[in-house]
Design an enzyme around this catalytic site. Structure first.
Site, PDB file in Angstrom:
ATOM      1  CB  SER A   1      -0.943   0.015   1.201  1.00  0.00           C
ATOM      2  OG  SER A   1      -2.010  -0.849   0.950  1.00  0.00           O
TER       3      SER A   1
ATOM      4  CE  LYS B   1      -3.767   0.679  -1.354  1.00  0.00           C
ATOM      5  NZ  LYS B   1      -4.363  -0.058  -0.268  1.00  0.00           N
TER       6      LYS B   1
ATOM      7  CE1 TYR C   1      -4.788  -1.175  -4.846  1.00  0.00           C
ATOM      8  CE2 TYR C   1      -5.259  -3.528  -4.842  1.00  0.00           C
ATOM      9  CZ  TYR C   1      -5.024  -2.347  -4.156  1.00  0.00           C
ATOM     10  OH  TYR C   1      -4.995  -2.351  -2.782  1.00  0.00           O
TER      11      TYR C   1
ATOM     12  CE1 TYR D   1      -4.364   1.202   4.522  1.00  0.00           C
ATOM     13  CE2 TYR D   1      -3.159  -0.053   6.147  1.00  0.00           C
ATOM     14  CZ  TYR D   1      -3.274   0.414   4.872  1.00  0.00           C
ATOM     15  OH  TYR D   1      -2.336   0.115   3.948  1.00  0.00           O
TER      16      TYR D   1
ATOM     17  CB  VAL E   1      -0.003  -5.970   4.113  1.00  0.00           C
ATOM     18  CG1 VAL E   1      -1.262  -5.469   4.764  1.00  0.00           C
ATOM     19  CG2 VAL E   1      -0.167  -6.144   2.625  1.00  0.00           C
TER      20      VAL E   1
END
Ligand code: GLN
Length: 305
Positions: free
Chosen positions: A63, A66, A189, A241, A259
């Site tokens: 992530s 992102k 993605y 998050y 992760v």
């Protein structure tokens, strides 16, 4: 400040907890990583770097990608981007479906999976079949390094076991918030999540965000200072998050986790940092990595507050 000594102290202090976290095992390719790896890297504006541990070992950025894709999208779609993705913390896990349905397919922010998938869709509208190579080119240029690629085994494992991400994209398509072909968007993605970088590379790649959008070493401008402010603000409020508040409380820096066990953080106008330890806490963020950053800001007094 003796950064090398501080990094060494941190490495020694987190050693007892390296094996306490849980390795991401939702795909077999990630589950095989050795939990005792640890790396921490700093990049300063004058080109000096400091590091301890496995700083050249490449790992799956997941992530953290992102941050790069949102940076690319905000420079092309500044006015309309946030009609399709919000800028509020979600308070939910990164792959949650619940909120997305009652908020009509508009993800809370670009750093949860659903939001990042919309960003990838926007990039796909602009770059078409060149989208993934444009993402890689962007990362290579902010990193000033051509030696960046993705791990094909991780990417195909992401696709094979990506049930939840497929559910997210299908739900958003039903709300007309995905404009391209679902398979094309998810192929990109999954590949962006599978990019491999080392902690020294990731720390170098974040310098432009610590310096208002300009690489302090090459002087290349990637974002306006207002765009860079937005990316960093969302890292602070949404980068971890449903543990974003906890990260801000403990560390006090804009940061983004993945992760794969990596976390990047910036000290505005000073430096960028990357820490890597694959064992995760219950929210999917690196356990020892979060602790290492907390120790860093406590020992140095370098936080944004
Ligand atoms: N590839 C992961 C997923 O899509 C990325 C999530 C993460 O790093 N938090 O589920």
């Amino acid at each position: 400040m003796n950064y090398q000594k501080i990094l060494q102290e941190i490495k020694d202090e987190v050693k007892p907890i390296l094996n306490k976290g849980k390795i991401a095992d939702y795909i077999p390719a990630l589950g095989r990583v050795n939990p005792s790896h640890f790396a921490m890297s700093l990049s300063l504006f004058d080109g000096r770097t400091f590091g301890v541990g496995d700083v050249e070992h490449k790992f799956s950025i997941q992530s953290i990608s992102k941050v790069f894709t949102y940076s690319m999208a905000i420079s092309h779609y500044e006015k309309i981007l946030h009609k399709r993705v919000g800028h509020e913390p979600s308070g939910n896990p990164f792959n949650s479906l619940v909120q997305l349905e009652y908020e009509n397919g508009i993800p809370r922010n670009p750093f949860i999976n659903a939001g990042a998938i919309v960003i990838t869709d926007m990039l796909n509208s602009k770059y078409k079949e060149k989208t993934f190579s444009k993402i890689l080119d962007f990362i290579k240029s902010v990193n000033n390094n051509q030696n960046i690629n993705y791990d094909k085994e991780v990417a195909s494992s992401e696709a094979e076991f990506g049930y939840r991400n497929m559910a997210l994209v299908n739900m958003m398509k039903s709300f007309k918030n995905i404009t391209n072909n679902i398979e094309d968007v998810m192929d990109i993605y999954f590949k962006q999540c599978s990019i491999s970088m080392s902690s020294s590379e990731l720390s170098r790649a974040m310098l432009f965000l610590a310096n208002h959008g300009i690489d302090p070493i090459t002087k290349a401008r990637f974002l306006t200072s207002s765009q860079a402010k937005r990316v960093s603000s969302l890292m602070l409020t949404c980068g971890h998050y449903d543990a974003s508040g906890d990260f801000a409380f403990r560390v006090g820096l804009p940061g983004k986790s993945g992760v794969g066990g990596g976390i990047v953080a910036i000290v505005p106008e000073h430096m960028s940092i990357c820490v890597w330890s694959p064992g995760l806490n219950s929210k999917g963020n690196s356990l020892a990595g979060t602790k290492a950053l907390e120790l860093f800001t406590t020992k140095t007094g370098l936080s944004i507050f």
